[in-house]
Scaffold this motif. Structure first.
Motif, PDB file in Angstrom:
ATOM      1  N   ILE A   1     -37.033  28.881  41.430  1.00 15.47           N
ATOM      2  CA  ILE A   1     -37.649  29.590  42.570  1.00 15.47           C
ATOM      3  C   ILE A   1     -37.237  28.955  43.894  1.00 15.47           C
ATOM      4  N   LEU A   2     -36.775  27.710  43.854  1.00 13.29           N
ATOM      5  CA  LEU A   2     -36.381  27.014  45.073  1.00 13.29           C
ATOM      6  C   LEU A   2     -35.081  27.553  45.662  1.00 13.29           C
ATOM      7  N   GLN A   3     -34.407  28.429  44.921  1.00 16.22           N
ATOM      8  CA  GLN A   3     -33.171  29.029  45.431  1.00 16.22           C
ATOM      9  C   GLN A   3     -33.450  29.929  46.626  1.00 16.22           C
ATOM     10  N   ASP A   4     -34.639  30.506  46.650  1.00 14.72           N
ATOM     11  CA  ASP A   4     -35.029  31.382  47.750  1.00 14.72           C
ATOM     12  C   ASP A   4     -35.393  30.525  48.955  1.00 14.72           C
ATOM     13  N   GLN A   5     -34.555  30.587  49.986  1.00 14.53           N
ATOM     14  CA  GLN A   5     -34.780  29.719  51.141  1.00 14.53           C
ATOM     15  C   GLN A   5     -35.655  30.360  52.215  1.00 14.53           C
ATOM     16  N   THR A   6     -36.322  31.467  51.865  1.00 15.54           N
ATOM     17  CA  THR A   6     -37.290  32.069  52.781  1.00 15.54           C
ATOM     18  C   THR A   6     -38.409  31.065  53.027  1.00 15.54           C
ATOM     19  N   PHE A   7     -38.729  30.298  51.973  1.00 16.56           N
ATOM     20  CA  PHE A   7     -39.814  29.331  52.039  1.00 16.56           C
ATOM     21  C   PHE A   7     -39.263  27.923  51.915  1.00 16.56           C
TER      22      PHE A   7
END
Length: 142
Positions: free
Chosen positions: A92-98
């Motif tokens: 889930i850390l691939q999403d750099q929105t957060f």
């Protein structure tokens, strides 16, 4: 949970890496940032190479290397891993929105229904800090 040395033959390394779950207990320290704790855990406990960590959490390999060096200066020993039912899927850390902290807190709040106080205790942070970070994620998601 399998370790790299005891993999069922069906799982290849890439598949194994993609499905790593991060025990929430690694955040129970006052020294490392959440990202440093994750990198240190993936490098030392899961024995991943920097290139694999980079791909898994979608960050530059050079920054991962620098953060790992910073983490071992702050905390030379391996992070003690306590058995935990509460884990964060590394992918889930691939999403750099957060940010990493936002991902962790959002997962603990939404998937595990933990209170701000419970998250604060787990991560050794202030309740208000957790509330602020979670609040930021709800604004970003809107």
């Amino acid at each position: 949970q399998h370790t790299m040395n005891h993999l069922p033959p069906i799982l290849n390394r890439e598949n194994y890496v993609k499905n790593i779950k991060i025990p929430v207990t690694i955040f129970n320290n006052e020294v490392l940032t959440p990202l440093e704790a994750i990198i240190k855990f993936l490098k030392e406990n899961e024995q991943l190479r920097f290139v694999e960590i980079s791909k898994l959490i979608n960050r530059e390999q050079r920054s991962i290397n620098m953060m790992y060096r910073a983490a071992i200066k702050k905390l030379p020993n391996k992070i003690p891993i306590l058995k935990s039912q509460i884990t964060i899927p590394a992918k889930i850390l691939q999403d750099q929105t957060f940010t990493v902290a936002e991902h962790v807190i959002k997962t603990l709040k939404q998937n595990y229904k933990l209170t701000y106080h419970q998250i604060a205790v787990l991560m050794r942070r202030n309740d208000r800090t957790i509330w602020t970070i979670y609040n930021r994620t709800t604004k970003k998601s809107a």
